[in-house]
Design an enzyme around this catalytic site. Structure first.
Site, PDB file in Angstrom:
ATOM      1  N   ASP A 146       0.842  -1.201   0.000  1.00 57.97           N
ATOM      2  CA  ASP A 146       0.000   0.000   0.000  1.00 57.97           C
ATOM      3  C   ASP A 146       0.880   1.257   0.000  1.00 57.97           C
ATOM      4  O   ASP A 146       2.097   1.177   0.142  1.00 57.97           O
ATOM      5  CB  ASP A 146      -0.988  -0.021   1.194  1.00 57.97           C
ATOM      6  CG  ASP A 146      -0.287   0.083   2.549  1.00 57.97           C
ATOM      7  OD1 ASP A 146       0.532   1.011   2.736  1.00 57.97           O
ATOM      8  OD2 ASP A 146      -0.562  -0.757   3.439  1.00 57.97           O
TER       9      ASP A 146
ATOM     10  N   SER B 176       5.292 -10.097  11.293  1.00 60.75           N
ATOM     11  CA  SER B 176       5.538 -11.364  11.986  1.00 60.75           C
ATOM     12  C   SER B 176       6.970 -11.835  11.757  1.00 60.75           C
ATOM     13  O   SER B 176       7.407 -12.792  12.391  1.00 60.75           O
ATOM     14  CB  SER B 176       4.539 -12.420  11.520  1.00 60.75           C
ATOM     15  OG  SER B 176       4.620 -12.563  10.118  1.00 60.75           O
TER      16      SER B 176
ATOM     17  N   HIS C  74       8.433  -5.462  -1.194  1.00 57.82           N
ATOM     18  CA  HIS C  74       7.596  -6.448  -1.885  1.00 57.82           C
ATOM     19  C   HIS C  74       6.750  -5.844  -3.002  1.00 57.82           C
ATOM     20  O   HIS C  74       5.750  -6.425  -3.399  1.00 57.82           O
ATOM     21  CB  HIS C  74       6.697  -7.171  -0.869  1.00 57.82           C
ATOM     22  CG  HIS C  74       7.454  -8.066   0.066  1.00 57.82           C
ATOM     23  ND1 HIS C  74       6.935  -8.544   1.246  1.00 57.82           N
ATOM     24  CD2 HIS C  74       8.716  -8.572  -0.020  1.00 57.82           C
ATOM     25  CE1 HIS C  74       7.853  -9.304   1.854  1.00 57.82           C
ATOM     26  NE2 HIS C  74       8.937  -9.326   1.109  1.00 57.82           N
TER      27      HIS C  74
END
Ligand code: OAD
Length: 227
Positions: A88, A170, A103
């Site tokens: 985003d 994570s 990414h």
């Protein structure tokens, strides 16, 4: 002082963008190998385009939250670079000026043949939409099994950090997760996440067990001010 912030899906959670893992995460409803791999793309381009078209529409309607904004405001007093795993653009919309996307970016499309050929993509991508080399357009996203071309500049940034701030990730996807090992010895590492896994608890890491929306302010107030 140079702050390098490594961010993941958790920083955008309070903007209404789902994270990937855990209950209600994106990977609960979709198979990674179907929508985020070169094989999935070869098997069913329509489905992959549909998945990312939906995500692009959703992200367009989302707004930066206090976490993104506090990080952007830090640029007034510190040198701040953001390395994000997110596709985003909420860091940019919050005002951060130094953002590296590890990414890829949902608002960029690229040729499926040559990833250097890119265009700005605000709307849906359809089958038959071609890049300037005549090849089908695909989202500019790093899929599983693909190289991460921005890793090299990201490593250089982490090596130059005075503080490494890790927010809402994570840290299970490689090579991104290996980035924290590139800090110079003695560099403080601060993690902001409401669910810090037991395994991650280490003597040299400072934890702020809060959502990003309040956690970045806590970092500034309780950590940075004393540093
Ligand atoms: P994950 O979904 O694996 O992890 C999200 C993290 O955010 C977890 O540690 C949550 O505890 C935390 N979190 C949840 N709500 C939060 C909040 N309000 N504030 C702060 N933290 C919060 O997402 P990532 O680590 O970003 O890759 O996933 C890494 C990569 O895996 C993604 O870039 C994506 C995915 O597959 C690709 O698609 C290539």
């Amino acid at each position: 002082m140079k702050i390098i912030a490594l961010t993941g899906a958790g920083i955008s959670a309070e903007s209404g963008i789902p994270t990937f893992r855990g209950a209600g995460g994106l990977w609960e409803g979709h198979r990674v190998e179907d929508v985020a791999s070169p094989d999935g793309w070869r098997r069913d381009r329509e489905m992959v385009l549909r998945f990312y078209n939906e995500r692009r529409r959703h992200i367009k309607n989302a707004l930066p939250n206090r976490g993104h904004i506090a990080l952007a405001e830090l640029e007034r007093t510190h040198q701040v670079h953001v390395i994000t795993q997110n596709i985003d653009d909420l860091h940019e919309r919050a005002g951060s000026t130094q953002v590296l996307h590890l990414h890829g970016e949902i608002f960029i499309a690229r040729s499926e043949r040559d990833q250097r050929i890119r265009v700005r993509q605000d709307g849906d991508i359809h089958m038959g939409d071609h890049a300037t080399d005549g090849a089908q357009l695909r989202p500019h996203i790093v899929w599983f099994g693909e190289e991460v071309p921005m890793m090299e500049p990201a490593v250089a940034l982490v090596q130059s950090a005075d503080i490494l701030l890790i927010i809402g990730t994570s840290m299970v996807v490689y090579p991104a997760a290996s980035l924290m090992h590139y800090i110079r010895p003695g560099t403080p590492v601060v993690v902001i996440d409401p669910h810090i896994p037991e395994l991650a608890r280490g003597a040299h890491i400072h934890f702020i067990e809060e959502p990003a929306g309040s956690g970045v302010d806590t970092f500034i107030r309780e950590f940075l001010s004393k540093y």
